[in-house]
Design an enzyme around this catalytic site. Structure first.
Site, PDB file in Angstrom:
ATOM      1  N   TYR A 144       0.838  -1.206   0.000  1.00  0.00           N
ATOM      2  CA  TYR A 144       0.000   0.000   0.000  1.00  0.00           C
ATOM      3  C   TYR A 144       0.873   1.257   0.000  1.00  0.00           C
ATOM      4  CZ  TYR A 144      -3.420   3.365   1.888  1.00  0.00           C
ATOM      5  OH  TYR A 144      -4.232   4.440   2.104  1.00  0.00           O
ATOM      6  N   LYS A 148       1.299   4.089  -3.036  1.00  0.00           N
ATOM      7  CA  LYS A 148       1.027   5.512  -2.811  1.00  0.00           C
ATOM      8  C   LYS A 148       2.275   6.350  -3.109  1.00  0.00           C
ATOM      9  CE  LYS A 148      -3.317   5.390  -1.391  1.00  0.00           C
ATOM     10  NZ  LYS A 148      -4.390   6.084  -2.144  1.00  0.00           N
TER      11      LYS A 148
END
Lengths: 322, 322
Positions: A144, A148
């Site tokens: 994750y 990002k």
């Protein structure tokens, strides 16, 4: 003013959309069109609102959204941390390929919109200092955080090239999250106060001395609206911003809960260590300097008590005792 | 030991391939197969060598390469800085999508190879301190640097997930580059000594006080071989390494040239400022702490004079005067 919000059925997306409809303008310009997109149809209604549902990574999906010619795009859509770790391929498809496709569509359309991207403080990974300075090298230890961070790099390059005018918000954990738990590994930070406040049990999967940085949903909406309207000249090439937040231990959260709801509420918290949650949370940062974010005009709460009061006012529609 | 090199017709790729053929082994293991790939057929020949040409981003290309089941992959293929800035789409297609496709193919094949990735010091962009510490946040100000930074993030996550065992080398500028000028914006750092050494004119497009960090092609080969064989346990989650190099001004380069080749050679350098080159080079770092890289066992030259001597020995096959 024409605005597109992806992930508009999510908690922040919904609150931003409702605020825009209520205000009827953004940065002094009248709201002409508000296009809301998510995998489930966003529920916000109002003048000029178009609610759409679909898979952002499906062929043609982003081009169809960009065809609404938004002046501002708020890109919140994404798979949360726990899910991106559990489902490697879905995380990359949605969080990386979805963002890249949207950026390519914006470039192709020649729109040059303000582009507000929901990044995360999880771009940082251990080991790091107790208080993270603004210029520390991000080293995510989750897929994750990686997705990002990569998206931030794209937003930087797209901004430098003039394809859009980007601001990446490295969101702290949003607390107290209203509604049902989601698959974010950070969910318990909210759960341990949200559930007891309404007489429900909650599980605490990590030790009480875990320190984490949080801001309220109300502050998060403020971050997005400020990013959508701020003078980006002050950002230079560095479009990723750490907004301010409250660094607080789980123990301090619990004491703040005790103050407003008493021992009975606190007793509803069951401590049940979860190695899978701990494996993710233990790589996260504790506190941030966030000096640049404050200088750039971003604002958050000053204490966890204040965060709790915002939750009680905004979600439980009650005046705060005391 | 089975080794795959992408970009194997390039300067570093060719030198690494030749060295491997000459040695016949890597890290104490006999060289069984050496698969060389590039957009033009790599010229290196030897036992076990397979030379292939093609477009790495063509459908099926990376899967075909990975089908050779390499124990070590040296991924050097890429579009250089000047070209990636001039051709936005090609840069992203080759430097980002090509790398991503190779990583996906490796993951799909379940190979878990050592993966040496050619990154760049251009992941850093101005403003930065005169000497860049190892943990400074990279902020590229070119599309090339962005693509390399993103690839590093992927290599980190792929390593953490156990799909491969990655080392990303943030190469300094390689100097003296032999052969013809390429489209790298850094080309003049080599050109201003390489050309005059053989009696040819050269153009200096930036001011003499520009300081830049360099290492020889011989050192670069050493970086790759060390990255291919080192104990990666010491890297933790941080797979990107800044190897050491020599921080030197253009003026000091010129004085080193004068020392070995006299005033006549220096007079072949024409100072002709080029705003397009300056726009890129002015965003680059001057010097690096590179403490971690040295601790990890990477080695480079100690002075530009030494770099020049390596060039004269390796490329001009001459003993260095004095």
């Amino acid at each position: 003013m024409r605005i597109l919000i992806t992930g508009a059925a999510g908690m922040i997306g919904r609150k931003v959309a409702e605020r825009l409809v209520r205000d009827g303008h953004l940065g002094g310009r009248r709201l002409e069109a508000l296009v809301l997109h998510d995998v489930v149809r966003p529920g916000t209604e109002g003048p000029g609102v178009t609610a759409l549902e679909g898979d952002l990574s499906a062929p043609g999906a982003v081009e169809a959204l960009v065809a609404h010619r938004p002046d501002v795009i708020v890109h919140l859509a994404g798979v949360v941390s726990g899910e991106a770790e559990a489902d490697f391929e879905k995380g990359y498809r949605v969080n990386l390929d979805g963002t890249r496709a949207l950026l390519e569509a914006v470039r192709g359309a020649g729109l040059h919109p303000r582009f507000v991207f929901a990044s995360t403080e999880a771009v940082f990974g251990a080991p790091f200092p107790d208080v993270i300075p603004d210029d520390l090298a991000p080293q995510p230890l989750t897929s994750y955080g990686t997705q990002k961070l990569i998206s931030e790099a794209l937003v930087n390059d797209w901004s430098r090239r003039g394809f859009l005018d980007g601001v990446s918000l490295r969101f702290p954990t949003i607390c107290v999250r209203p509604g049902k738990p989601n698959r974010a590994a950070s969910g318990f930070f909210s759960g341990i106060v949200r559930e007891p406040l309404v007489g429900l049990p909650a599980v605490l999967p990590v030790p009480r001395d875990v320190v984490h940085t949080m801001a309220s949903p109300r502050a998060a909406v403020g971050f997005v609206l400020h990013a959508a309207t701020m003078d980006t000249g002050a950002l230079g090439g560095r479009r990723a911003v750490i907004p301010p937040g409250v660094a607080v231990s789980v123990g301090e959260e619990i004491e703040a809960l005790r103050e407003v709801a008493g021992d009975k509420a606190v007793q509803l918290i069951e401590e049940r260590p979860d190695p899978a949650v701990w494996a993710i949370v233990s790589t996260w940062a504790k506190a941030f300097e966030a000096k640049r974010g404050q200088e750039l005009g971003f604002e958050a709460e000053g204490s966890f008590g204040e965060i709790l009061r915002v939750h009680i006012e905004d979600e439980l529609r009650r005046r705060v005792p005391g």
